[in-house]
Design a protein around this motif. Structure first.
Motif, short mmCIF file in Angstrom:
data_model
loop_
_atom_site.label_atom_id
_atom_site.label_comp_id
_atom_site.label_asym_id
_atom_site.label_seq_id
_atom_site.Cartn_x
_atom_site.Cartn_y
_atom_site.Cartn_z
N PHE A 193 -6.70 -11.88 -3.33
CA PHE A 193 -5.41 -12.44 -2.96
C PHE A 193 -4.95 -13.42 -4.05
CE2 PHE A 193 -7.59 -11.43 1.04
CZ PHE A 193 -6.68 -10.51 1.56
N PRO A 194 -3.69 -13.30 -4.46
CA PRO A 194 -2.69 -12.36 -3.98
C PRO A 194 -2.97 -10.94 -4.48
CG PRO A 194 -1.81 -13.62 -5.81
CD PRO A 194 -3.15 -14.21 -5.50
N ALA A 195 -2.66 -9.97 -3.65
CA ALA A 195 -2.86 -8.57 -4.00
C ALA A 195 -1.59 -8.01 -4.63
CB ALA A 195 -3.23 -7.76 -2.76
N SER A 196 -1.75 -7.00 -5.47
CA SER A 196 -0.57 -6.32 -6.00
C SER A 196 0.05 -5.47 -4.90
CB SER A 196 -0.96 -5.43 -7.19
OG SER A 196 -1.77 -4.35 -6.75
N ARG A 197 1.28 -5.06 -5.11
CA ARG A 197 1.93 -4.23 -4.09
C ARG A 197 1.21 -2.90 -3.94
NH1 ARG A 197 7.99 -1.61 -3.83
NH2 ARG A 197 8.01 -1.27 -1.58
N ALA A 198 0.71 -2.35 -5.05
CA ALA A 198 -0.04 -1.09 -4.99
C ALA A 198 -1.27 -1.24 -4.11
CB ALA A 198 -0.43 -0.64 -6.39
N GLN A 199 -1.96 -2.37 -4.24
CA GLN A 199 -3.14 -2.61 -3.41
C GLN A 199 -2.76 -2.81 -1.95
OE1 GLN A 199 -4.54 -5.97 -5.72
NE2 GLN A 199 -6.27 -4.79 -6.48
N ARG A 200 -1.65 -3.48 -1.71
CA ARG A 200 -1.18 -3.66 -0.32
C ARG A 200 -0.86 -2.31 0.31
NH1 ARG A 200 2.42 -7.95 -2.15
NH2 ARG A 200 4.16 -6.58 -1.66
N LEU A 201 -0.17 -1.45 -0.43
CA LEU A 201 0.20 -0.14 0.11
C LEU A 201 -1.03 0.72 0.38
CD1 LEU A 201 3.38 0.66 -2.04
CD2 LEU A 201 3.31 0.14 0.41
N GLN A 202 -2.03 0.66 -0.50
CA GLN A 202 -3.26 1.39 -0.26
C GLN A 202 -3.94 0.90 1.02
OE1 GLN A 202 -6.05 2.24 -3.60
NE2 GLN A 202 -4.57 1.13 -4.84
N THR A 203 -3.98 -0.42 1.18
CA THR A 203 -4.62 -1.00 2.35
C THR A 203 -3.90 -0.61 3.62
OG1 THR A 203 -5.33 -2.89 1.01
CG2 THR A 203 -5.42 -3.16 3.40
N LEU A 204 -2.57 -0.64 3.60
CA LEU A 204 -1.79 -0.28 4.78
C LEU A 204 -1.91 1.21 5.08
CD1 LEU A 204 1.48 -2.38 4.21
CD2 LEU A 204 -0.44 -2.88 5.74
N ALA A 205 -2.03 2.04 4.04
CA ALA A 205 -2.12 3.49 4.25
C ALA A 205 -3.36 3.86 5.05
CB ALA A 205 -2.10 4.23 2.91
N ARG A 206 -4.45 3.09 4.91
CA ARG A 206 -5.66 3.39 5.65
C ARG A 206 -5.93 2.38 6.77
NH1 ARG A 206 -10.84 3.58 2.90
NH2 ARG A 206 -11.83 1.59 3.30
N ALA A 207 -4.94 1.56 7.05
CA ALA A 207 -5.08 0.56 8.12
C ALA A 207 -4.96 1.21 9.49
CB ALA A 207 -4.01 -0.52 7.96
N ASP A 208 -5.42 0.50 10.50
CA ASP A 208 -5.32 0.99 11.87
C ASP A 208 -3.86 1.13 12.27
OD1 ASP A 208 -6.53 1.47 14.61
OD2 ASP A 208 -5.23 -0.24 15.03
N GLU A 209 -3.50 2.29 12.78
CA GLU A 209 -2.10 2.55 13.13
C GLU A 209 -1.59 1.59 14.19
OE1 GLU A 209 0.41 5.99 15.39
OE2 GLU A 209 -0.92 6.66 13.79
N GLY A 210 -2.43 1.27 15.18
CA GLY A 210 -2.02 0.36 16.24
C GLY A 210 -1.71 -1.03 15.72
N PHE A 211 -2.56 -1.53 14.82
CA PHE A 211 -2.33 -2.85 14.23
C PHE A 211 -1.04 -2.86 13.42
CE2 PHE A 211 -2.64 -6.01 10.91
CZ PHE A 211 -3.15 -7.13 11.56
N VAL A 212 -0.88 -1.85 12.56
CA VAL A 212 0.32 -1.77 11.72
C VAL A 212 1.56 -1.66 12.59
CG1 VAL A 212 1.52 -0.42 9.95
CG2 VAL A 212 -0.95 -0.77 9.79
N LEU A 213 1.48 -0.87 13.66
CA LEU A 213 2.61 -0.70 14.56
C LEU A 213 2.97 -2.03 15.23
CD1 LEU A 213 4.60 1.18 16.06
CD2 LEU A 213 2.79 1.59 17.75
N GLY A 214 1.96 -2.76 15.71
CA GLY A 214 2.22 -4.04 16.35
C GLY A 214 2.85 -5.05 15.40
N MET A 215 2.33 -5.12 14.18
CA MET A 215 2.90 -6.02 13.19
C MET A 215 4.34 -5.63 12.84
SD MET A 215 0.84 -8.54 12.12
CE MET A 215 0.69 -8.81 13.88
#
Length: 370
Positions: A193-215
């Protein structure tokens, strides 16, 4: 073909429903193959969150996990860790993807027309609804409704809504952030941290769908200042290419299904002349629209500091979001509580008993003094 409420929409929606019914047709093969066919959206979610594109492996893991999708993700990730990495693929050329579904909620008329694809977005949420759909002559149905035809997808280069807006100067230019060859794969080198946008997008792509949906939902309710429009939501297949050093040119080694969401968000700028809309982006394995949309919302929220906005909401806090969105890590930390903690608890209960005994002793001495 465009779909509108007053004209032409009913036929396109009927064709979209029919494609779902055809995909749900009985499969005489074994149980694992039936899971891959009939639970394909669950399989796509497992592949996305496990970072491994293999339907057979995902179906086998879901069967082994007795339908527990998070456990299946854990199993697939463990299997993935045993695989060797021998070459990086070239960046996906999504402009030449074979689109089975391509819609826009912001514009009715888009290049190539609105393609509904196989979807239940326009259906009644009734149990057994698609089982009641009859199978019409496929050739006639697809010929009449080309916008919902997955048998002959759009293979032309996509001239997108975002490209049109960018040409007019109404939206910020697409990111030109250079790829960091040393730190672009978060499965090899965890992001800091801070992460690059590419790293953020990679993390979100494999993140839990329920968590991402809630956020993502929280940003729409005021905790993140998101007032979005979907410029383009696409689902289709795209070629994966590698460039072996000994050859010096690219080879296509297969195709994968992807879902992409391009989101238009509120504008920002120092003056009316410089004000532009801002972007949010989501890209995930398979047919995974809810995740792609939520990812695009969260991507925009996490760009708050970059765009000069106050970081006030949880969805805008990069460290909070990226540190808690992984379902395997979260599951491990929560479910480890089921394992024996006898020694830890005995230590704490002994401490509490000693404190109680000390308190009672102090009270008794105080009473004796009185």
């Amino acid at each position: 073909m465009s779909y509108v409420a007053a004209k032409g929409g009913a036929q396109a929606i009927q064709a979209a429903h029919q494609l779902v019914a055809e995909r749900n047709a009985p499969n005489p093969d074994d149980l694992q193959a039936q899971i891959a066919q009939h639970l394909h959206l669950s399989i796509d979610r497992i592949m996305a969150e496990a970072s491994l594109y293999d339907r057979d492996i995902a179906a086998k893991a879901l069967l082994q996990a007795q339908g527990d999708s998070i456990e299946a993700v854990f199993i697939v990730r463990a299997y993935r860790a045993t695989l060797s990495r021998f070459l990086d693929s070239a960046p996906l050329n999504l402009g030449h993807a074979n689109m089975q579904r391509h819609i826009s909620a912001a514009f009715k008329d888009i290049p190539g027309g609105q393609q509904l694809g196989a979807t239940y977005d326009y259906s009644h949420r009734l149990l057994g609804y698609f089982q009641n759909l009859q199978g019409p002559d496929e050739s006639a149905a697809h010929a009449a409704i080309p916008s919902a035809d997955t048998k002959a997808p759009n293979t032309h280069k996509k001239s997108g809504v975002m490209d049109i807006l960018e040409t007019e100067g109404l939206i910020e230019k697409s990111s030109t952030e250079p790829a960091d060859a040393e730190n672009r794969d978060i499965t090899q080198i965890p992001p800091g941290f801070p992460a690059s946008r590419a790293q953020r997008l990679q993390t979100l792509a494999r993140a839990d769908e329920g968590f991402v949906l809630g956020m993502a939902y929280s940003t729409q309710r005021g905790y993140g200042q998101n007032h979005p429009f979907i410029a383009e939501l696409s689902h289709g297949s795209v070629n994966v290419e590698i460039c072996p050093p000994e050859l010096g040119f690219s080879l296509c080694i297969g195709t994968i299904e992807m879902t992409e969401c391009q989101m238009i968000n509120q504008f920002q700028g120092d003056s009316p002349e410089t004000a532009t809309f801002t972007r949010g982006y989501g890209l995930v394995f398979g047919h995974n629209e809810r995740k792609a949309i939520a990812m695009a919302l969260l991507d925009r929220a996490l760009r708050a500091q970059e765009l000069g906005e106050k970081v006030e909401a949880p969805a805008q806090d990069e460290e909070f979001v990226l540190s808690h969105c992984d379902n395997v890590e979260a599951t491990g930390f929560v479910e480890h509580l089921k394992l024996p903690h006898h020694v830890d608890f005995q230590s704490e209960i002994s401490t509490l008993r000693a404190l109680r005994a000390q308190s009672l002793s102090t009270t008794a001495r105080h009473d004796d003094t009185l």
